[in-house]
Design a protein around this motif. Structure first.
Motif, PDB file in Angstrom:
ATOM      1  N   ALA A 116      12.500  -4.062  -5.229  1.00  0.00           N
ATOM      2  CA  ALA A 116      12.347  -2.614  -5.387  1.00  0.00           C
ATOM      3  C   ALA A 116      10.879  -2.214  -5.433  1.00  0.00           C
ATOM      4  O   ALA A 116      10.471  -1.220  -4.808  1.00  0.00           O
ATOM      5  N   TYR A 117      10.080  -2.976  -6.177  1.00  0.00           N
ATOM      6  CA  TYR A 117       8.664  -2.631  -6.306  1.00  0.00           C
ATOM      7  C   TYR A 117       7.944  -2.706  -4.963  1.00  0.00           C
ATOM      8  O   TYR A 117       7.140  -1.829  -4.624  1.00  0.00           O
ATOM      9  N   LEU A 118       8.200  -3.757  -4.207  1.00  0.00           N
ATOM     10  CA  LEU A 118       7.520  -3.912  -2.916  1.00  0.00           C
ATOM     11  C   LEU A 118       7.993  -2.871  -1.907  1.00  0.00           C
ATOM     12  O   LEU A 118       7.195  -2.356  -1.115  1.00  0.00           O
ATOM     13  N   THR A 119       9.284  -2.571  -1.922  1.00  0.00           N
ATOM     14  CA  THR A 119       9.791  -1.515  -1.038  1.00  0.00           C
ATOM     15  C   THR A 119       9.119  -0.187  -1.350  1.00  0.00           C
ATOM     16  O   THR A 119       8.693   0.552  -0.443  1.00  0.00           O
ATOM     17  N   PHE A 120       9.002   0.110  -2.622  1.00  0.00           N
ATOM     18  CA  PHE A 120       8.367   1.361  -3.048  1.00  0.00           C
ATOM     19  C   PHE A 120       6.888   1.373  -2.693  1.00  0.00           C
ATOM     20  O   PHE A 120       6.369   2.350  -2.140  1.00  0.00           O
ATOM     21  N   LEU A 121       6.200   0.274  -3.017  1.00  0.00           N
ATOM     22  CA  LEU A 121       4.763   0.194  -2.771  1.00  0.00           C
ATOM     23  C   LEU A 121       4.432   0.436  -1.310  1.00  0.00           C
ATOM     24  O   LEU A 121       3.548   1.237  -0.979  1.00  0.00           O
ATOM     25  N   THR A 122       5.127  -0.248  -0.430  1.00  0.00           N
ATOM     26  CA  THR A 122       4.787  -0.166   0.997  1.00  0.00           C
ATOM     27  C   THR A 122       5.195   1.163   1.616  1.00  0.00           C
ATOM     28  O   THR A 122       4.740   1.488   2.722  1.00  0.00           O
ATOM     29  N   ALA A 123       6.038   1.945   0.924  1.00  0.00           N
ATOM     30  CA  ALA A 123       6.455   3.249   1.442  1.00  0.00           C
ATOM     31  C   ALA A 123       5.535   4.388   1.016  1.00  0.00           C
ATOM     32  O   ALA A 123       5.694   5.516   1.491  1.00  0.00           O
ATOM     33  N   GLN A 124       4.584   4.114   0.123  1.00  0.00           N
ATOM     34  CA  GLN A 124       3.723   5.189  -0.365  1.00  0.00           C
ATOM     35  C   GLN A 124       2.766   5.673   0.723  1.00  0.00           C
ATOM     36  O   GLN A 124       2.216   4.871   1.474  1.00  0.00           O
ATOM     37  N   PRO A 125       2.565   6.997   0.820  1.00  0.00           N
ATOM     38  CA  PRO A 125       1.721   7.525   1.891  1.00  0.00           C
ATOM     39  C   PRO A 125       0.261   7.077   1.808  1.00  0.00           C
ATOM     40  O   PRO A 125      -0.450   7.094   2.817  1.00  0.00           O
ATOM     41  N   GLU A 126      -0.173   6.660   0.604  1.00  0.00           N
ATOM     42  CA  GLU A 126      -1.568   6.208   0.450  1.00  0.00           C
ATOM     43  C   GLU A 126      -1.747   4.728   0.797  1.00  0.00           C
ATOM     44  O   GLU A 126      -2.874   4.225   0.752  1.00  0.00           O
ATOM     45  N   VAL A 127      -0.653   4.034   1.107  1.00  0.00           N
ATOM     46  CA  VAL A 127      -0.715   2.590   1.364  1.00  0.00           C
ATOM     47  C   VAL A 127      -0.672   2.329   2.858  1.00  0.00           C
ATOM     48  O   VAL A 127       0.213   2.823   3.565  1.00  0.00           O
ATOM     49  N   SER A 128      -1.609   1.540   3.335  1.00  0.00           N
ATOM     50  CA  SER A 128      -1.670   1.217   4.759  1.00  0.00           C
ATOM     51  C   SER A 128      -0.638   0.153   5.108  1.00  0.00           C
ATOM     52  O   SER A 128      -0.147  -0.583   4.252  1.00  0.00           O
ATOM     53  N   ALA A 129      -0.308   0.066   6.379  1.00  0.00           N
ATOM     54  CA  ALA A 129       0.649  -0.922   6.855  1.00  0.00           C
ATOM     55  C   ALA A 129       0.048  -2.319   6.737  1.00  0.00           C
ATOM     56  O   ALA A 129      -1.169  -2.495   6.718  1.00  0.00           O
ATOM     57  N   GLY A 130       0.916  -3.306   6.663  1.00  0.00           N
ATOM     58  CA  GLY A 130       0.444  -4.677   6.612  1.00  0.00           C
ATOM     59  C   GLY A 130       0.809  -5.358   5.316  1.00  0.00           C
ATOM     60  O   GLY A 130       1.483  -4.780   4.453  1.00  0.00           O
ATOM     61  N   PRO A 131       0.370  -6.600   5.140  1.00  0.00           N
ATOM     62  CA  PRO A 131       0.726  -7.364   3.950  1.00  0.00           C
ATOM     63  C   PRO A 131       0.093  -6.791   2.689  1.00  0.00           C
ATOM     64  O   PRO A 131      -0.850  -6.007   2.749  1.00  0.00           O
ATOM     65  N   VAL A 132       0.636  -7.211   1.554  1.00  0.00           N
ATOM     66  CA  VAL A 132       0.169  -6.746   0.255  1.00  0.00           C
ATOM     67  C   VAL A 132      -0.229  -7.953  -0.592  1.00  0.00           C
ATOM     68  O   VAL A 132      -0.047  -9.107  -0.192  1.00  0.00           O
ATOM     69  N   ALA A 133      -0.745  -7.662  -1.772  1.00  0.00           N
ATOM     70  CA  ALA A 133      -1.091  -8.696  -2.747  1.00  0.00           C
ATOM     71  C   ALA A 133      -0.299  -8.460  -4.021  1.00  0.00           C
ATOM     72  O   ALA A 133       0.107  -7.335  -4.320  1.00  0.00           O
ATOM     73  N   VAL A 134      -0.093  -9.541  -4.775  1.00  0.00           N
ATOM     74  CA  VAL A 134       0.489  -9.419  -6.120  1.00  0.00           C
ATOM     75  C   VAL A 134      -0.423 -10.151  -7.087  1.00  0.00           C
ATOM     76  O   VAL A 134      -0.969 -11.218  -6.781  1.00  0.00           O
ATOM     77  N   THR A 135      -0.586  -9.548  -8.261  1.00  0.00           N
ATOM     78  CA  THR A 135      -1.387 -10.175  -9.303  1.00  0.00           C
ATOM     79  C   THR A 135      -0.709  -9.910 -10.636  1.00  0.00           C
ATOM     80  O   THR A 135       0.062  -8.959 -10.771  1.00  0.00           O
ATOM     81  N   GLY A 136      -0.971 -10.786 -11.607  1.00  0.00           N
ATOM     82  CA  GLY A 136      -0.332 -10.598 -12.899  1.00  0.00           C
ATOM     83  C   GLY A 136      -1.017 -11.385 -13.991  1.00  0.00           C
ATOM     84  O   GLY A 136      -1.790 -12.322 -13.731  1.00  0.00           O
TER      85      GLY A 136
END
Length: 244
Positions: A109-129
């Motif tokens: 759910a988080y990744l689906t939401f993140l990549t759909a945001q208008p401020e987020v560019s297409a392509g891979p993402v990072a995760v940190t914790g």
């Protein structure tokens, strides 16, 4: 840096969250940041803003949304050793209820939401914790090998699922361990699992640190540890996401 309050649709409801990102419009590479066991609070907002200032859209969900909106328990401004046992007595049932099944469902759910945001560019993402969030970041990256290009975890129990759990990683990895959390022998075993996975990685013990060293609102805080964290995290993201 703007901070936006958000609601993320999940299989079990709505996860409250916030995002930090640069001002002035544009689209930025996405980073999913998992909080430590204490959850969302001012220090997490500061860290997300700091990272966003380097050109990223940083999404920070409330891990314990099933138990209520953040903060799910009342936290002191400074989490000292004298209050830590009482705080964790309240948090541990929530941490224990956050099963691997829930972690992976939420990660989708988080990744689906993140990549759909208008401020987020297409392509891979990072995760940190951080802390338990480091484990959640690791599980997320292993479950989404084609989507997560960078994984960073700090003072997190990243090896508790066993070496096979790391075999699906394709992201470039940095693990920054507290000296109090990991023996050199255990570090060697963990790094052998990363070698077997065939990923590019750094995995090291930060000298003189104890568990929680990145968090400035705790007695565990180490200025050296936090600086090394940024010195490792920012180049990793730049390489993996193509953001200088």
């Amino acid at each position: 840096m703007p901070i936006k309050t958000l609601q993320i649709p999940t299989a079990d409801g709505q996860a409250d969250a916030f995002a930090a990102f640069p001002d002035g419009g544009g689209r930025y590479r996405g980073v999913l940041m998992y909080a430590d066991g204490f959850g969302i609070r001012p220090v997490l907002r500061e860290m997300a803003r700091e990272l966003a200032g380097h050109g990223y859209y940083v999404l920070v969900p409330n891990l314990f949304y099933r138990h209520g909106p953040a903060p799910v328990i009342e936290l002191p401004e400074h989490i000292g050793d004298e209050v830590r046992p009482a705080v964790f007595a309240q948090l541990m049932p929530m941490i224990e209820a956050h099963t691997t099944e829930r972690v992976l469902s939420d990660a989708d759910a988080y990744l689906t939401f993140l990549t759909a945001q208008p401020e987020v560019s297409a392509g891979p993402v990072a995760v940190t914790g951080y802390c338990i969030g480091g484990l959640l970041a690791t599980r997320t990256a292993a479950a989404h090998p084609g989507q997560v290009a960078a994984l960073a975890a700090f003072h997190g129990p990243v090896g508790v699922d066993g070496p096979d759990s790391l075999s699906k990683l394709t992201a470039e990895v940095h693990f920054g361990h507290a000296e109090s959390d990991l023996t050199p022998e255990a570090l060697g075993e963990l790094n052998q699992a990363l070698d077997a996975a065939g990923v590019s990685y750094t995995s090291e013990i930060y000298p003189g640190t104890i568990h929680g060293f990145t968090m400035s609102d705790t007695d565990a805080f180490s200025a050296f540890g936090l600086k090394r964290h940024w010195d490792r995290l920012l180049p990793l993201l730049g390489r993996a996401l193509g953001n200088s």
